[in-house]
Design a protein around this motif. Structure first.
Motif, PDB file in Angstrom:
ATOM      1  N   GLY A   1       0.783  -1.421   0.093  1.00 56.81           N
ATOM      2  CA  GLY A   1      -0.198  -0.139  -0.053  1.00 56.81           C
ATOM      3  C   GLY A   1       0.910   1.354  -0.080  1.00 56.81           C
ATOM      4  O   GLY A   1       0.316   2.257  -0.631  1.00 56.81           O
ATOM      5  N   TRP A   2       1.787   1.336   0.732  1.00 54.65           N
ATOM      6  CA  TRP A   2       2.793   2.437   0.939  1.00 54.65           C
ATOM      7  C   TRP A   2       3.436   2.630  -0.417  1.00 54.65           C
ATOM      8  O   TRP A   2       3.545   3.711  -1.124  1.00 54.65           O
ATOM      9  CB  TRP A   2       3.662   2.346   1.995  1.00 54.65           C
ATOM     10  CG  TRP A   2       4.570   3.574   2.354  1.00 54.65           C
ATOM     11  CD1 TRP A   2       4.184   4.604   3.105  1.00 54.65           C
ATOM     12  CD2 TRP A   2       5.790   3.948   1.359  1.00 54.65           C
ATOM     13  NE1 TRP A   2       4.994   5.619   2.953  1.00 54.65           N
ATOM     14  CE2 TRP A   2       6.050   5.279   1.983  1.00 54.65           C
ATOM     15  CE3 TRP A   2       6.704   3.214   0.433  1.00 54.65           C
ATOM     16  CZ2 TRP A   2       7.363   5.691   1.506  1.00 54.65           C
ATOM     17  CZ3 TRP A   2       7.666   3.808   0.067  1.00 54.65           C
ATOM     18  CH2 TRP A   2       8.225   5.330   0.526  1.00 54.65           C
TER      19      TRP A   2
ATOM     20  N   ALA B   1       2.635   1.583  -3.305  1.00 54.37           N
ATOM     21  CA  ALA B   1       1.616   1.969  -4.377  1.00 54.37           C
ATOM     22  C   ALA B   1       1.409   3.372  -4.412  1.00 54.37           C
ATOM     23  O   ALA B   1       1.349   4.312  -5.388  1.00 54.37           O
ATOM     24  CB  ALA B   1       0.205   1.194  -4.242  1.00 54.37           C
ATOM     25  N   ASP B   2       1.175   3.952  -3.042  1.00 52.73           N
ATOM     26  CA  ASP B   2       0.855   5.465  -2.937  1.00 52.73           C
ATOM     27  C   ASP B   2       1.952   6.297  -3.113  1.00 52.73           C
ATOM     28  O   ASP B   2       1.988   7.387  -4.129  1.00 52.73           O
ATOM     29  CB  ASP B   2       0.506   5.666  -1.525  1.00 52.73           C
ATOM     30  CG  ASP B   2      -0.791   5.013  -1.212  1.00 52.73           C
ATOM     31  OD1 ASP B   2      -1.635   4.916  -1.857  1.00 52.73           O
ATOM     32  OD2 ASP B   2      -1.009   5.086   0.129  1.00 52.73           O
ATOM     33  N   TYR B   3       3.340   5.696  -2.999  1.00 52.95           N
ATOM     34  CA  TYR B   3       4.547   6.636  -3.335  1.00 52.95           C
ATOM     35  C   TYR B   3       4.789   6.397  -4.750  1.00 52.95           C
ATOM     36  O   TYR B   3       5.006   7.605  -5.421  1.00 52.95           O
ATOM     37  CB  TYR B   3       5.571   5.698  -2.690  1.00 52.95           C
ATOM     38  CG  TYR B   3       7.099   6.735  -2.591  1.00 52.95           C
ATOM     39  CD1 TYR B   3       7.069   7.965  -2.035  1.00 52.95           C
ATOM     40  CD2 TYR B   3       8.140   6.370  -3.074  1.00 52.95           C
ATOM     41  CE1 TYR B   3       8.316   8.724  -2.130  1.00 52.95           C
ATOM     42  CE2 TYR B   3       9.187   6.964  -3.391  1.00 52.95           C
ATOM     43  CZ  TYR B   3       9.300   8.330  -2.556  1.00 52.95           C
ATOM     44  OH  TYR B   3      10.240   9.022  -2.763  1.00 52.95           O
TER      45      TYR B   3
ATOM     46  N   ALA C   1       2.247   6.566  -7.109  1.00 50.85           N
ATOM     47  CA  ALA C   1       1.417   7.397  -7.677  1.00 50.85           C
ATOM     48  C   ALA C   1       1.899   8.796  -7.447  1.00 50.85           C
ATOM     49  O   ALA C   1       1.813   9.697  -8.369  1.00 50.85           O
ATOM     50  CB  ALA C   1       0.126   7.117  -6.872  1.00 50.85           C
ATOM     51  N   GLU C   2       2.606   9.211  -6.214  1.00 51.92           N
ATOM     52  CA  GLU C   2       2.962  10.467  -5.984  1.00 51.92           C
ATOM     53  C   GLU C   2       4.328  10.793  -6.850  1.00 51.92           C
ATOM     54  O   GLU C   2       4.438  11.651  -7.432  1.00 51.92           O
ATOM     55  CB  GLU C   2       3.391  10.508  -4.558  1.00 51.92           C
ATOM     56  CG  GLU C   2       4.433  11.631  -4.302  1.00 51.92           C
ATOM     57  CD  GLU C   2       3.716  12.957  -4.325  1.00 51.92           C
ATOM     58  OE1 GLU C   2       4.255  14.320  -4.463  1.00 51.92           O
ATOM     59  OE2 GLU C   2       2.374  13.022  -3.988  1.00 51.92           O
TER      60      GLU C   2
END
Length: 102
Positions: free
Chosen positions: A74-75, A77-79, A81-82
């Motif tokens: 999850g972390w 995937a978020d990173y 995207a950022e």
């Protein structure tokens, strides 16, 4: 343990060089979060792929690596995207390899 590799493009989708500050920011963030980092930035890696049928596309990248004990999907995937936003990319590769230290 996992080896995480981030392939960071040197140019955005419009072939504009990305600022060095973007790469320094990622370096600092990864060192702060994971305690270390390896970079392969002297000779860019070249990637090639086909888009829209037969249209060959080329990209030059640098590789950043970190080793982690646990894979927080999850972390990451978020990173990713950022980083896609910051580096002005439609898609950016972050990959994980299971790792055994010898």
């Amino acid at each position: 343990m996992y080896l995480i590799q981030l392939l960071l493009p040197l140019y955005d989708n419009d072939q504009q060089a990305l600022p060095k500050s973007s790469f320094r920011a990622v370096r600092d963030e990864l060192i702060e979060r994971f305690g270390g980092l390896t970079t392969y930035s002297r000779v860019p890696a070249s990637g090639y792929w086909l888009e829209e049928g037969d249209n060959a596309v080329h990209d030059d990248s640098v590789v950043y690596e970190v080793m982690v004990n646990d894979l927080d999907r999850g972390w990451w995937a978020d990173y990713r995207a950022e980083l896609e936003r910051r580096f002005r990319q439609e898609s950016l590769v972050i990959r994980a390899h299971a790792l055994t230290l010898l």
